[in-house]
Design an enzyme around this catalytic site. Structure first.
Site, mmCIF file in Angstrom:
data_model
loop_
_atom_site.group_PDB
_atom_site.id
_atom_site.type_symbol
_atom_site.label_atom_id
_atom_site.label_comp_id
_atom_site.label_asym_id
_atom_site.label_seq_id
_atom_site.Cartn_x
_atom_site.Cartn_y
_atom_site.Cartn_z
ATOM 1 N N ASP A 98 21.378 15.785 -17.559
ATOM 2 C CA ASP A 98 21.868 14.433 -17.866
ATOM 3 C C ASP A 98 23.367 14.506 -18.139
ATOM 4 O OD1 ASP A 98 22.289 11.861 -18.761
ATOM 5 O OD2 ASP A 98 21.039 12.038 -20.554
ATOM 6 N N GLU A 115 29.492 13.260 -21.020
ATOM 7 C CA GLU A 115 28.178 13.729 -21.495
ATOM 8 C C GLU A 115 27.882 15.132 -20.992
ATOM 9 O OE1 GLU A 115 24.786 11.422 -20.042
ATOM 10 O OE2 GLU A 115 23.556 12.210 -21.679
ATOM 11 N N HIS A 137 23.673 0.689 -18.815
ATOM 12 C CA HIS A 137 22.648 1.113 -17.854
ATOM 13 C C HIS A 137 22.843 0.441 -16.497
ATOM 14 C CE1 HIS A 137 19.800 2.594 -21.255
ATOM 15 N NE2 HIS A 137 20.744 3.460 -20.954
ATOM 16 N N ASP A 189 26.877 8.573 -14.421
ATOM 17 C CA ASP A 189 25.895 9.174 -15.326
ATOM 18 C C ASP A 189 24.690 9.506 -14.460
ATOM 19 O OD1 ASP A 189 23.949 9.805 -17.178
ATOM 20 O OD2 ASP A 189 24.437 8.146 -18.530
ATOM 21 N N ARG A 227 32.670 7.496 -20.611
ATOM 22 C CA ARG A 227 31.690 8.323 -21.343
ATOM 23 C C ARG A 227 31.801 9.743 -20.804
ATOM 24 N NH1 ARG A 227 27.612 5.318 -20.936
ATOM 25 N NH2 ARG A 227 26.462 6.135 -19.162
ATOM 26 N N HIS A 263 15.045 11.398 -22.069
ATOM 27 C CA HIS A 263 15.072 11.144 -23.513
ATOM 28 C C HIS A 263 13.837 11.850 -24.038
ATOM 29 C CE1 HIS A 263 17.540 7.276 -22.605
ATOM 30 N NE2 HIS A 263 18.265 8.364 -22.549
ATOM 31 N N HIS A 317 26.469 3.014 -28.815
ATOM 32 C CA HIS A 317 25.254 3.831 -28.690
ATOM 33 C C HIS A 317 25.411 5.094 -29.525
ATOM 34 C CE1 HIS A 317 27.312 6.600 -25.925
ATOM 35 N NE2 HIS A 317 27.752 5.554 -25.249
ATOM 36 N N TYR A 333 34.003 1.738 -24.570
ATOM 37 C CA TYR A 333 33.828 0.695 -23.553
ATOM 38 C C TYR A 333 34.565 -0.545 -24.043
ATOM 39 C CZ TYR A 333 30.034 4.020 -23.180
ATOM 40 O OH TYR A 333 29.314 5.185 -23.130
ATOM 41 N N GLU A 385 27.247 12.730 -25.889
ATOM 42 C CA GLU A 385 27.742 11.750 -24.931
ATOM 43 C C GLU A 385 28.446 10.555 -25.570
ATOM 44 O OE1 GLU A 385 24.596 9.398 -23.061
ATOM 45 O OE2 GLU A 385 23.114 10.731 -23.965
ATOM 46 N N HIS A 394 20.727 12.618 -27.537
ATOM 47 C CA HIS A 394 19.265 12.573 -27.641
ATOM 48 C C HIS A 394 18.736 13.942 -27.238
ATOM 49 C CE1 HIS A 394 19.403 12.191 -23.219
ATOM 50 N NE2 HIS A 394 20.340 11.280 -23.410
ATOM 51 N N ASP A 410 0.811 -1.226 0.000
ATOM 52 C CA ASP A 410 0.000 0.000 0.000
ATOM 53 C C ASP A 410 0.844 1.277 0.000
ATOM 54 O OD1 ASP A 410 0.990 -0.257 2.494
ATOM 55 O OD2 ASP A 410 -0.908 0.082 3.550
HETATM 56 N N1 GLY Z 1 21.337 8.328 -18.665
HETATM 57 C C1 GLY Z 1 20.703 8.072 -19.853
HETATM 58 C C2 GLY Z 1 21.399 8.681 -20.996
HETATM 59 O O1 GLY Z 1 22.466 9.206 -20.851
HETATM 60 O O2 GLY Z 1 20.892 8.717 -22.070
HETATM 61 MN MN MN Z 2 23.264 10.162 -19.214
HETATM 62 MN MN MN Z 3 21.978 10.968 -22.056
#
Ligand code: GLY
Ligand code: MN
Ligand code: MN
Length: 436
Positions: free
Chosen positions: A269, A406, A241, A258, A404, A359, A348, A386, A382, A352, A37
């Site tokens: 982000d 970003e 992720h 991240d 990475r 996103h 990737h 890897y 970003e 975005h 609940d």
């Molecule tokens: N953290 C999600 C991305 O960087 O797109």
């Molecule tokens: Mn990110």
């Molecule tokens: Mn991102």
């Protein structure tokens, strides 16, 4: 803060885009159970909030351009003294009018009686087609209610059209008011990443760095992280992720963070990757600088008039060249790009859209072509490298390195504005900050 006048302007703009004799219906996000609940903290649907600033569940927004008795209609929960003692204030229909500017507002419990009458006579219904099965079914019930009265002259709508396209095109272009809030969201997140660099030490756990980051978010008045924070030490940085965040941080490893906050419904982000002990190793330096150069190249390509894919193409080129120079890829750069060989290390895309959703909404192609960048768009940049810990095709010294970088970038008339510039990203600046 987004002002009431801006919410009103958005509704006006959307109604101006809608066809004659149409109606738009937008529902609030449902409440969601976390366990038994207890509920997750409520977060309004971005489309609903964008048009209303109203953050209560069990609400429905109806826009009816040209309706003489009022174009902006709301359904929401009634005031309820007992419930308000437990769960907090509710605006009620009266508050929806007085505080949020609705022309007309009704209790949500009366929607089945009232909404068919509002739909009747409208030719076209805009809504988020197929997003919520319950709503799809409910809408068909309301239409059935109109059809049942066809012999009494009731006219059901002829067309059901997806609202997303119109609305998301608006959301893609950020107003000066939105850019201000996004700048704040970005600065909070930048401060959080700097804090993580300053406190990081070998032996700490990933979740402890997460706590440092999220402490900074919360202390600045952010309600939530914009997404689950990723804190990956060593080879965990290669899991795109990774949100477990349970491992201890090892001397000699990098840590990839991240994380971004949501501030007044706008996301930031940021990713930074830095050495747990404050000093990059020679191999880490080589790969880090390739990613950094790729990121600079992408930022340079992110300007009005270029198309969406150009920053990504810039990262692919710099990363492939860099991996060849460092000996991780063998062959001719042009062939490696054509064959996608870089995807073993960079799997990737370069970014975005960013906005109320991390996103964010908005099409990336227009008429099958990558769309041109225009002032007011906000995106992430970003790139990453890897090297899987079990990649036996490269020398051992490279394996398990994940990097990475970003940032959040707004396209402006003059070029670009890096909203997240406050947090260091060159090797020298990171090492200097970590030395204290
Ligand atoms: N953290 C999600 C991305 O960087 O797109
Ligand atoms: Mn990110
Ligand atoms: Mn991102």
């Amino acid at each position: 803060m987004i002002k009431p006048s801006e919410f009103a302007r958005r509704r006006r703009e959307l109604m101006a885009l809608m066809a004659k004799d149409s109606i738009a219906i937008i529902t609030a996000a449902p409440e969601r159970t976390r366990s038994r609940d207890t509920l997750y903290r409520y977060r309004q649907d971005s489309d609903f909030y964008y048009l209303t600033g109203f953050d209560e569940p069990e609400s429905v927004l109806v826009l009816i351009p040209g309706r003489r008795q009022g174009q902006f209609v709301m359904f929401c929960r009634d005031r309820d003294r007992a419930r308000e003692i437990w769960d907090g204030y509710r605006a009620g229909p009266q508050g929806a009018c007085e505080i949020y500017g609705a022309d007309d507002a009704f209790p949500i419990n009366d929607i089945d009686e009232i909404l068919p009458g509002l739909i009747e006579g409208r030719e076209r219904v805009y809504y988020a087609v197929g997003k919520d099965q319950n709503f799809d079914r409910q809408l068909m019930e309301w239409v059935k209610a109109i059809r049942a009265r066809a012999r009494a002259g009731a006219i059901p709508p002829a067309e059901f059209v997806d609202l997303d396209h119109l609305l998301h095109e608006m959301r893609l272009f950020k107003s000066p008011g939105e850019l201000k809030v996004m700048g704040k969201s970005a600065r909070i997140a930048a401060r959080a990443h700097s804090r993580a660099m300053q406190v990081c030490k070998p032996g700490m756990f990933e979740y402890q760095l997460q706590a440092e980051i999220e402490h900074e978010f919360a202390m600045a008045g952010s309600d939530f992280p914009a997404y689950s924070s990723i804190v990956g030490g060593g080879a965990n940085g290669c899991i795109l992720h990774y949100i477990e965040n349970r491992a201890p941080l090892q001397d000699g490893d990098l840590v990839l963070i991240d994380a971004g906050c949501e501030y007044q419904y706008y996301a930031s982000d940021i990713t930074r990757t830095f050495p747990v002990n404050g000093k990059f190793s020679p191999e880490q330096k080589v790969l880090y600088n390739i990613v950094l150069q790729a990121q600079y190249a992408a930022i340079a390509a992110a300007r009005a008039g270029n198309h969406w894919e150009q920053p990504h193409e810039a990262t692919v080129k710099v990363i492939t060249e860099g991996l060849v120079d460092a000996g991780l890829l063998k062959g001719k750069v042009a062939d490696l790009i054509r064959d996608g060989a870089y995807k073993d290390f960079y799997m990737h895309r370069a970014g975005h859209w960013l906005g109320m959703d991390v996103h964010d909404v908005g099409d990336y192609k227009v008429d099958h072509h990558w769309r041109l960048l225009e002032p007011g768009m906000v995106m992430t940049i970003e790139p990453g490298i890897y090297v899987s810990p079990d990649n036996t095709r490269v020398a051992k010294k490279w394996r398990g390195i994940g990097i990475r970088i970003e940032d959040n970038v707004a396209i402006t008339r003059k070029g670009t504005e890096i909203l997240t510039a406050d947090v260091p990203k060159t090797i020298d600046d990171i090492e200097a900050l970590m030395r204290g």
